[in-house]
Design an enzyme around this catalytic site. Structure first.
Site, PDB file in Angstrom:
ATOM      1  N   TRP A 101       0.143   7.912  -1.276  1.00 38.93           N
ATOM      2  CA  TRP A 101       0.824   7.493  -2.519  1.00 38.93           C
ATOM      3  C   TRP A 101       1.462   8.656  -3.258  1.00 38.93           C
ATOM      4  O   TRP A 101       2.473   8.491  -3.908  1.00 38.93           O
ATOM      5  CB  TRP A 101      -0.149   6.726  -3.429  1.00 38.93           C
ATOM      6  CG  TRP A 101      -1.154   7.576  -4.160  1.00 38.93           C
ATOM      7  CD1 TRP A 101      -2.349   8.018  -3.679  1.00 38.93           C
ATOM      8  CD2 TRP A 101      -1.044   8.064  -5.500  1.00 38.93           C
ATOM      9  NE1 TRP A 101      -2.994   8.761  -4.642  1.00 38.93           N
ATOM     10  CE2 TRP A 101      -2.226   8.801  -5.771  1.00 38.93           C
ATOM     11  CE3 TRP A 101      -0.089   7.960  -6.505  1.00 38.93           C
ATOM     12  CZ2 TRP A 101      -2.460   9.422  -6.998  1.00 38.93           C
ATOM     13  CZ3 TRP A 101      -0.314   8.575  -7.730  1.00 38.93           C
ATOM     14  CH2 TRP A 101      -1.489   9.304  -7.964  1.00 38.93           C
ATOM     15  N   ARG A 111      -6.627  -3.184 -15.121  1.00 36.71           N
ATOM     16  CA  ARG A 111      -5.997  -2.773 -16.386  1.00 36.71           C
ATOM     17  C   ARG A 111      -5.636  -4.003 -17.201  1.00 36.71           C
ATOM     18  O   ARG A 111      -5.828  -4.066 -18.395  1.00 36.71           O
ATOM     19  CB  ARG A 111      -4.764  -1.931 -16.123  1.00 36.71           C
ATOM     20  CG  ARG A 111      -5.017  -0.437 -15.945  1.00 36.71           C
ATOM     21  CD  ARG A 111      -6.121  -0.124 -14.934  1.00 36.71           C
ATOM     22  NE  ARG A 111      -6.346   1.281 -14.745  1.00 36.71           N
ATOM     23  CZ  ARG A 111      -5.722   2.028 -13.820  1.00 36.71           C
ATOM     24  NH1 ARG A 111      -4.872   1.479 -12.958  1.00 36.71           N
ATOM     25  NH2 ARG A 111      -5.996   3.317 -13.730  1.00 36.71           N
ATOM     26  N   ASP A 160     -11.770  -0.576 -12.073  1.00 37.73           N
ATOM     27  CA  ASP A 160     -11.179   0.648 -12.595  1.00 37.73           C
ATOM     28  C   ASP A 160     -11.866   0.957 -13.931  1.00 37.73           C
ATOM     29  O   ASP A 160     -12.816   0.269 -14.305  1.00 37.73           O
ATOM     30  CB  ASP A 160      -9.651   0.496 -12.758  1.00 37.73           C
ATOM     31  CG  ASP A 160      -8.926   1.793 -12.434  1.00 37.73           C
ATOM     32  OD1 ASP A 160      -9.209   2.796 -13.106  1.00 37.73           O
ATOM     33  OD2 ASP A 160      -8.094   1.813 -11.496  1.00 37.73           O
ATOM     34  N   THR A 198      -0.919  -1.961 -13.721  1.00 34.70           N
ATOM     35  CA  THR A 198      -0.611  -2.869 -14.831  1.00 34.70           C
ATOM     36  C   THR A 198      -1.029  -2.357 -16.216  1.00 34.70           C
ATOM     37  O   THR A 198      -1.312  -3.155 -17.100  1.00 34.70           O
ATOM     38  CB  THR A 198      -1.240  -4.252 -14.562  1.00 34.70           C
ATOM     39  OG1 THR A 198      -2.665  -4.096 -14.462  1.00 34.70           O
ATOM     40  CG2 THR A 198      -0.701  -4.882 -13.300  1.00 34.70           C
ATOM     41  N   GLU A 199      -1.039  -1.029 -16.391  1.00 37.93           N
ATOM     42  CA  GLU A 199      -1.344  -0.517 -17.733  1.00 37.93           C
ATOM     43  C   GLU A 199      -0.426  -1.158 -18.775  1.00 37.93           C
ATOM     44  O   GLU A 199      -0.850  -1.497 -19.870  1.00 37.93           O
ATOM     45  CB  GLU A 199      -1.144   1.007 -17.784  1.00 37.93           C
ATOM     46  CG  GLU A 199      -2.228   1.810 -17.086  1.00 37.93           C
ATOM     47  CD  GLU A 199      -1.899   2.120 -15.635  1.00 37.93           C
ATOM     48  OE1 GLU A 199      -1.064   1.400 -15.032  1.00 37.93           O
ATOM     49  OE2 GLU A 199      -2.472   3.070 -15.088  1.00 37.93           O
ATOM     50  N   ASP A 234       5.543  -0.510 -10.832  1.00 39.28           N
ATOM     51  CA  ASP A 234       5.261  -0.452 -12.278  1.00 39.28           C
ATOM     52  C   ASP A 234       6.289   0.451 -12.971  1.00 39.28           C
ATOM     53  O   ASP A 234       6.397   0.444 -14.193  1.00 39.28           O
ATOM     54  CB  ASP A 234       3.842   0.056 -12.556  1.00 39.28           C
ATOM     55  CG  ASP A 234       3.502   1.334 -11.806  1.00 39.28           C
ATOM     56  OD1 ASP A 234       3.949   1.489 -10.647  1.00 39.28           O
ATOM     57  OD2 ASP A 234       2.783   2.179 -12.376  1.00 39.28           O
ATOM     58  N   ASP A 271      -8.999   8.083  -5.285  1.00 44.04           N
ATOM     59  CA  ASP A 271      -7.965   8.868  -5.979  1.00 44.04           C
ATOM     60  C   ASP A 271      -8.464   9.379  -7.334  1.00 44.04           C
ATOM     61  O   ASP A 271      -9.407   8.843  -7.905  1.00 44.04           O
ATOM     62  CB  ASP A 271      -6.696   8.022  -6.195  1.00 44.04           C
ATOM     63  CG  ASP A 271      -6.966   6.772  -7.023  1.00 44.04           C
ATOM     64  OD1 ASP A 271      -8.016   6.140  -6.809  1.00 44.04           O
ATOM     65  OD2 ASP A 271      -6.150   6.438  -7.896  1.00 44.04           O
ATOM     66  N   GLU A 272      -7.805  10.409  -7.806  1.00 45.72           N
ATOM     67  CA  GLU A 272      -7.903  10.893  -9.188  1.00 45.72           C
ATOM     68  C   GLU A 272      -9.349  10.982  -9.680  1.00 45.72           C
ATOM     69  O   GLU A 272      -9.706  10.379 -10.687  1.00 45.72           O
ATOM     70  CB  GLU A 272      -7.081   9.963 -10.101  1.00 45.72           C
ATOM     71  CG  GLU A 272      -5.609   9.943  -9.713  1.00 45.72           C
ATOM     72  CD  GLU A 272      -4.771   9.009 -10.568  1.00 45.72           C
ATOM     73  OE1 GLU A 272      -3.595   9.345 -10.819  1.00 45.72           O
ATOM     74  OE2 GLU A 272      -5.252   7.932 -10.977  1.00 45.72           O
ATOM     75  N   HIS A 289     -12.529   6.719 -11.536  1.00 49.11           N
ATOM     76  CA  HIS A 289     -12.035   5.476 -12.182  1.00 49.11           C
ATOM     77  C   HIS A 289     -13.173   4.470 -12.320  1.00 49.11           C
ATOM     78  O   HIS A 289     -13.024   3.291 -12.002  1.00 49.11           O
ATOM     79  CB  HIS A 289     -10.888   4.868 -11.359  1.00 49.11           C
ATOM     80  CG  HIS A 289      -9.580   5.608 -11.521  1.00 49.11           C
ATOM     81  ND1 HIS A 289      -8.916   5.701 -12.723  1.00 49.11           N
ATOM     82  CD2 HIS A 289      -8.801   6.277 -10.623  1.00 49.11           C
ATOM     83  CE1 HIS A 289      -7.787   6.406 -12.569  1.00 49.11           C
ATOM     84  NE2 HIS A 289      -7.705   6.783 -11.295  1.00 49.11           N
ATOM     85  N   TYR A 310       6.540   2.237  -6.044  1.00 48.11           N
ATOM     86  CA  TYR A 310       5.770   1.982  -7.270  1.00 48.11           C
ATOM     87  C   TYR A 310       6.571   1.057  -8.180  1.00 48.11           C
ATOM     88  O   TYR A 310       7.539   1.460  -8.833  1.00 48.11           O
ATOM     89  CB  TYR A 310       5.385   3.305  -7.940  1.00 48.11           C
ATOM     90  CG  TYR A 310       4.006   3.768  -7.477  1.00 48.11           C
ATOM     91  CD1 TYR A 310       3.684   3.726  -6.113  1.00 48.11           C
ATOM     92  CD2 TYR A 310       3.027   4.186  -8.364  1.00 48.11           C
ATOM     93  CE1 TYR A 310       2.429   4.106  -5.670  1.00 48.11           C
ATOM     94  CE2 TYR A 310       1.760   4.559  -7.926  1.00 48.11           C
ATOM     95  CZ  TYR A 310       1.475   4.519  -6.573  1.00 48.11           C
ATOM     96  OH  TYR A 310       0.227   4.886  -6.118  1.00 48.11           O
TER      97      TYR A 310
END
Ligand code: ACM
Ligand code: ZN
Length: 493
Positions: free
Chosen positions: A360, A133, A162, A436-437, A388, A289-290, A226, A386
């Site tokens: 997670w 990110r 990503d 780190t968005e 972030d 993930d996702e 991702h 987390y």
């Protein structure tokens, strides 16, 4: 005459050691002090010379090889005339050196006399940095590894791919650097591009730097979701064949790797093979993930793959993909790790037992995986892992999506109360993650990481209550300041 009360070693340490006996008097480290070592600790003695600013030669500080210590265990005996650090293995001796370094940093090189015997509770004590990110320089990554190792952390999980950027080279795929490593910066009317790429020599340097600090490095390649950055460079690896863009927004994107295309698996074979050569530690993280399945539902190749393998739905197709990718990791001699979504869709098919599951989305994934016989690493976003997330629920604080107070991290345990003995036996340890968005600069990364990462290190080594952490706050801040870390200084709870 009024005597200054001698300060205790335990005021200066995080993590606190397992056993500590405080004695009268102290030893002062200065540049006339000399270090000697058993031959197996020679490189460590050289590191000690640099970290403590002394000289090699005599035996003021002695690294002694002793029998009977477990790999990460050490003892440290500080008297007025000598410091003796004993261990059976380099890892243990390194942890002893870091304990000494913590006291030196926190107390102006005065080491109160003491005897310490110490070893960790968990073997996996990790931290993750998302370098997709936002891109972080090799020098910043090495700075973080050094400070993490000071706290006895021993696993650096490096998130390298990503939607917003691909960060390592794979032979035969030059567009990973020329296209996948850069995204359009959209916040200005003028067009800028943003990105970065770690060359082979950068990676080798970081791995060697970490190894000198007894830190294993675990690269993560995100699969099968991702993947926008990869698809932008190689659109034939997606279901619709593109065009795709390296993303400049945050979130979950529906375009993922095509599960029906054998070229995807042959690309992953090359990419995982590259990682297996560059990263000499035992693990490769494969993400998992996702991953939305919308494009798979429409894609003839994905549907054919499901039909050919008698897979009932796209969830099973995902489990099938994860199994293939985990097998590629094993083929290249490493152990696969995946986020807890790897369990989804695997009910009928199973997964390779060697696959380690990183929990997670709360603790449930870890509980389920361990019951199925997988080793697990606990990193639940609901339990202070987390980093972030904001330090406080305040508009003044930077951070993304949630809140993790220092107290939340101070309550984390890899073995929560609902975990039975069978599951506990499968726990390797825990980990803190920094996505780190919203972390553009390394100074912001430091602010989010510390002191929560120091507290996490203690939770995984020798857990202490929040009051004890508050009592060591000023010495922790002093150590971090000595190492030029921009630490958060607000409320802990
Ligand atoms: C994750 O936070 N998506 C693993
Ligand atoms: Zn497809």
């Amino acid at each position: 005459m009024k005597q200054n009360k001698q300060r205790k070693v335990c005021e200066f340490l995080m993590p606190l050691p397992l056993h500590i006996q405080e004695n009268e008097g102290s030893f002062r480290i200065h540049n006339g002090i000399t270090i000697s070592s058993a031959p197996i600790f020679r490189d460590l003695a050289e590191l000690a010379r640099l970290q403590l600013t002394c000289n090699l030669g005599g035996e003021d500080i002695l690294f002694k090889l002793s029998e009977g210590f477990s790999p990460e265990e050490y003892s440290l005996k500080v008297t007025r005339n000598q410091i003796v650090l004993s261990a059976s293995y380099i890892q243990g001796a390194f942890h002893g050196l870091q304990t000494l370094r913590q006291v030196a940093l926190a107390n102006d090189n005065i080491i109160p006399c003491c005897f310490i015997k110490d070893k960790p509770m968990y073997s996996w004590r990790g931290f993750m940095l998302d370098c997709s990110r936002h891109f972080f320089s090799p020098s910043f990554i090495m700075k973080l590894i050094d400070v993490a190792a000071l706290h006895h952390l021993n696993r650096f999980h490096w998130h390298l791919t990503d939607d917003q950027g691909w960060r390592f080279p794979v032979a035969g795929y030059p567009k990973l650097e020329s296209i996948a490593s850069k995204r359009k910066e959209i916040e200005y009317t003028k067009e800028f591009s943003y990105g970065g790429f770690y060359q082979k020599k950068d990676i080798e340097k970081i791995v060697a730097y970490a190894h000198r600090r007894q830190m294993q490095v675990i690269p993560e390649i995100e699969t099968p979701g991702h993947a926008s950055a990869l698809l932008a460079a190689y659109p034939n690896l997606g279901c619709s064949k593109g065009p795709y863009e390296v993303q400049n927004h945050w979130g979950i994107f529906k375009e993922v790797m095509c599960a029906g295309n054998d070229e995807v698996l042959s690309f992953l074979d090359s990419a995982i093979g590259t990682l297996a050569t560059l990263f000499t530690d035992p693990y490769i993280h494969i993400g998992g993930d996702e991953c939305p399945h919308t494009t798979w539902e429409q894609c003839p190749a994905c549907q054919k793959r499901m039909h050919d393998n008698s897979l009932k739905n796209e969830n099973e197709l995902q489990a099938w993909m994860i199994t293939q990718i985990a097998k590629l990791v094993e083929k290249h001699g490493k152990r696969p790790i995946g986020w807890d979504e790897v369990l989804d869709g695997s009910e009928n098919l199973g997964l390779p037992k060697n696959l380690i599951v990183m929990s997670w989305r709360g603790v449930e994934g870890g509980l389920k995986a361990s019951q199925l016989g997988h080793q697990i690493i606990m990193s639940p976003n609901t339990q202070g892992c987390y980093l972030d997330y904001k330090h406080l629920d305040s508009i003044e604080e930077p951070g993304n999506l949630g809140v993790t107070t220092v107290q939340d991290t101070a309550q984390f345990t890899p073995c929560p109360s609902q975990m039975d003995i069978k599951s506990q036996a499968m726990v390797l340890g825990g980990q803190a993650n920094l996505w780190t968005e919203k972390v553009v600069f390394s100074r912001q990364a430091e602010y989010l990481l510390f002191p929560r990462l120091s507290v996490m290190a203690e939770r995984l080594w020798n857990p202490q209550p929040i009051e004890s952490i508050e009592n060591r706050r000023s010495s922790l801040e002093k150590k971090l300041a000595c190492l030029d870390i921009n630490c958060y200084r607000g409320n802990y709870q």
